[in-house]
Scaffold this active site. Sequence first.
Site, PDB file in Angstrom:
ATOM      1  CG  HIS A 171      -4.297   1.046   4.070  1.00  0.00           C
ATOM      2  ND1 HIS A 171      -3.710   0.188   3.171  1.00  0.00           N
ATOM      3  CD2 HIS A 171      -5.227   1.756   3.376  1.00  0.00           C
ATOM      4  CE1 HIS A 171      -4.258   0.376   1.985  1.00  0.00           C
ATOM      5  NE2 HIS A 171      -5.183   1.329   2.072  1.00  0.00           N
TER       6      HIS A 171
ATOM      7  CG  ASP B 260      -6.782   2.661  -0.551  1.00  0.00           C
ATOM      8  OD1 ASP B 260      -5.599   2.562  -0.960  1.00  0.00           O
ATOM      9  OD2 ASP B 260      -7.235   1.983   0.389  1.00  0.00           O
TER      10      ASP B 260
ATOM     11  CB  CYS C 153      -0.962   0.010   1.173  1.00  0.00           C
ATOM     12  SG  CYS C 153      -0.146  -0.018   2.766  1.00  0.00           S
TER      13      CYS C 153
END
Lengths: 304, 668
Positions: free
Chosen positions: B461, B477, B417
Amino acid sequence: MNSTLESVIHQASSIVLGKERVIKLSLACLLAKGHLLIEDVPGVGKTTLAHALAHLLGLEYRRLQFTSDLLPADVIGVSIFDRNSGEFRFHRGPVFSQVLLADEINRATPKAQSALLEAMEERQVSLEGTTHPLPEPFFVIATQNPGFQIGTYPLPESQLDRFLMRVDIGFPDRQAERALLKGEDRRKLLSRMTPVMTPARLSEAQRLAGSIHASDAIYDYCQSLLAYTRSSDRFYHGLSPRAGVGLLNAARAWALIGGRDMVLPEDIQAVLPSVAAHRLQGGTDAETGGESLVRHLIKSVPLP
Amino acid sequence: MSANPRKIPLLDPLQRPLQRYQELRFLVFFGMAASPHLFILDEVFSWTFFALLIYRVIAVFHSRLLPSRPLLLVLTLAFLILFFFRVERILGAQGGISLLLVMAGLKLLEIRRRRDLYFSVLLGFFTVITVFLHEDSPPVALLMLAAVIGMISILVESSRIAGPACRLFDLRQAAILSLQALPIALVLFLLFPRLNAPLWSFNLGEKTARTGLSDSITPGSISQLVLSSEVAFRVLFDGPIPPPRERYWRGPVLWRTDGLNWTRSPQMMAPAQEVPMGLRVADYRIFLQPSENPWLILLDLPASAPDGSVLSRDFQVLTQTPVSALRRYQARSFTSFSPLGIDPMQQRLGLQLPSNVTPRMRALVAGWRSGAASPAQIVQKALVHFNQQPFVYSLRPPLLGNSPIDEFLFETRRGFCEHYATSFTLLMRLAGIPSRLVTGYQGGELNPQGDYLLVRQSDAHAWSEVWLPDRGWVRVDPTGAVAPERIERPLDIDAALGEGESALFVIEGSGLFRAFGRNIRWGLDALNLSWQRWIIGYDQSRQRDFLSHMGLGWVDQRLLSALAFGLAGIVFLILFAYLRRQGRERPDPLAKAYGRFCRRLAGIGISREGHEGPLDFERRVLSKRPDLAPEVAPIIGSYVGLAYGRSSPEGIDRLVKRIDAFWPRRRS
C-alpha cells in the site's frame, strides 16, 4: 586321598629332612605323570629322595648308575641267543621298572642318554622289530650333577624338555642337619617303613589330579606366561607347548596336594620355577640363570 | 585402483556387485535429496544432472550403458570446462552446488559395487546439507527427512550380509535409527552455537528476484505487487490485535519526486533524533520473509528499532545488509502518539516540487486554499474532492504519459493506491503543506488458527503523511476516501480488479468447499509460522532466551562453542576407543568387582602386585591387617571359587554386594 598324600609327604620328610617343598614338588611331578630331574651337588640326598618316593608310593624301583662307558643295551636290555631254545631272547634292562633312578645321568655319553630319553617319551622300547611296553606307571627320576663339574655331558635342551620338572635339593638347614647327624642311616630307616600307596592308588591319584578344574582365567594366565617367554627379548627362546601342557598338569597336581579342587594362579607360580627354569635360556643377558628368568617372568605377567 | 583382481578376496562384501533394486533405491533417494537444487541452478546444470540421473536409471536395466573409466574422465573434463565458462561466481554457493550436482551425477555412473554405494550415500547426505543453504520451508524439510531416512535404509541394507526378507524392514530400521538420533538432534538444535550470519545468508539470490516493495515508486509498481499472493510477513501480537484501520505497516518513506518517480531522501536516513511519546502501545513479533531489501517493516509508528537496525529520521527501520533470510524481530509501535515536530530539512524536502506541475493542478489547489482557513481544512477538501468526483479504484488503470499525475487527476481518474497517494502528496505540497509519501503494507489477514496476522505482498500500500502545525505529521490515506472498503477489510482481489479475468488462482466454489479450502490454507500457514517461529527463527538471541529461561543465563556463545567442540571431541574419542576395544573382551563383572576390592585395599596402603595371586594377596593383607580377616577372607574365598572354580551368576552377585559393602579404613 588327601590324607594319603599328606602321609607320603610326611614320611618322606622324615627321611629327607627339612625339604618338604622339594618333596611336594617331586610328588606333584609324579602325580602329573612327569619325569623328574634332581640336580644338585653330590651328597645332599638326591638318591635318597628318589628312593624314598619310590618306596612310599609302593613302586618297583631300580637304580642305574650312569657312567661314561654305559651303553644303550645296559639301559634297555639286550637280545641274547638262547642255546636251549635255539632262539634270541630279550633280556630286559633296568628300564623295565616302575621307577628308574638314573643316577648321574650327565655322566653318560649322549648315546646312552638318548636311549633312556626315547624310552621316557614313548613309554616303550623297540628292539629288532619288537615293541616292548614299559610297565605302568613308569617314572624316571634322574639325578645329575651341576653342569660345571668335570666329566659331564650336559643334556641338550631337547632332552631336558622331556623332564617335567627339575628340582634342586640344596643343603639342609642347621636344625635338619643336626637331626641328620644324630639320626640313623637313612636307608635303614626307609627299609623299615611300609609303603603308603599302591600302584593302583597312585593311578587313582593321577586321575584325580587330571580332573582338577582349571578355569578360563587360568588358561588365560598360562597362555600369557607362554606368550611372554616367546615375545620378550629376555628369553633366548620361548616355552614349548609341551612345557605349557606340563605346567598346567603340574599345577593341577600341586592344587591336589594343596587340597583344592581347582587351580589357582599361585599353583602355577609354585610349580613354574621347577617346570620352566631348565627349559629357559637367557637371551640378551647370557649370565642370567633359569631361576632368575622365571622370577622375572612371574613378576612381568599380571594376572588376567 | 587397477589392483590385481586376484588380490581381492572373492567374498569381500565391499566389492560385491549391486542388485537392481539397490541401485534403483539409491537413485530415487538421491534424486529426492537433489531435487530442490534443480529449481535454483542454471538450467544447463539442472538439465545435466537430470539427464545423468535418468540415464543412470536406464543403465540399471542395461548395465553395458555404463561408461568406461576413460570416457568418464573425458566427460568430467568436459563438464568442468562448461562449468568454468558458464558460472559467473565460481566461489559462490550457487557455483559450488552446480559443481557438486554435476559431479555427483557423474559419480552415479560409477556406482557398480557396494563400496561405491557407501561413498555415494555420504555424497547424498552432503547434498541434503547444501539444500538448506537456500531452502528452509517445512515441505522441503520433510522431503529431506524422507531422503535421509531412505539413505540410512540403504546403509542398513548394505551392512547386512544376507539379503533382507522384507525390504520395508530396512526403512523401518532406518526410521527407528533416526528416531533414536532425535534426542541428540534436539540437544544439538537447542545448544549448538548459533552463527550470527545464518548459513543460508550465502548470497543465493543471484537469480531469484523477489517480489516486494522497492525503494522507489513509479505508477504501476505497487499494482504489480498486488497480483502476488506471496507472504510478506507474519505478525504475532502480544496483546490484542489492532483494528484494521490501524494496521498500517510502515516501509520506505519517499520524499523526492521528478513527477514520475518517487525516491527516498538520503538526508532523512540518518538516525532519528526525536523519539515520539506513545499514547497507545502495541508489542508484537514479526517474521519477515526474505526481501533482499535493507529495511524492516514495522507497524506505524515504530517506537524503536529492533536489534541490528536503525530508526531513521522519517521513521523507516533500516538495516545494514539486505534481509536475505527469514528475519524475526520483536518490535514496539505506537498506534497513537504525541505530535511529531518538523525540522528545516524536512520542511524543505516536504515541499519539493517536480517540473511537470501543470496550471490545472495549481488552479485546483488554489481553489481549495481560498476557501480554507487552515491546512487541515485543505486536507479535508482534497479528500472530499477524491470522494465526490468520479474517481474509481482500479487495479488496471490506463497507461499514463509524461505527466501522469495531471492525466490521472483530470482525465482518467482511474487508479490504485499509489496514484491517489502520489497525487495527493503532490497537491498538498502545491498547497504549501509539507508532505511525504509512505509505502508499506496495509491490513493483513487474521489467521484464526494461529491467532496471528498474515500480510501478503498483495497488501502493499502507499499513503501520505502531511505536517499540520498543531498536529504534527499526520497520516492521510486518500485511497480510503475513494474506496473505504480497501482499508476496512482485506482486499478481495477479484472485486478490486473489477473487470477482466481473475488475476490469481483463488479456490472457487460455493460455501462449504470454499470455507474448507480456506481452513486448510490457514492451517498450513499456521504450521508454516510455527516452523519459522520455533525452528528457523531459533537464532542466537532465542537461544540466549532459552538458556536464561533454563537458569543457564551465564552460558555464553564462547562457552557453548567450547562445549560443542569439546563434546564432539569426547564423543569422537569414546567412539574411537569403543571401536578399538570391540575386538577385545569386555571385563566381566567378577574381574571388575575384584579390581574394585583391590583398589580399596590399595587405598589403605596395601596394593596388589600385578602377578600376585589372590591367596598370596590375602596372606599379605592379613599379615599387615589381621583385623580385616572377617571381611577379607570370605571375599577372597568366594572370589577364588568363582574365578578359578565353577562360576555362578548368583555367586557373582553375592560377591559384588559383599565387595560393594567393603570399605576398609586406615588404622588410626
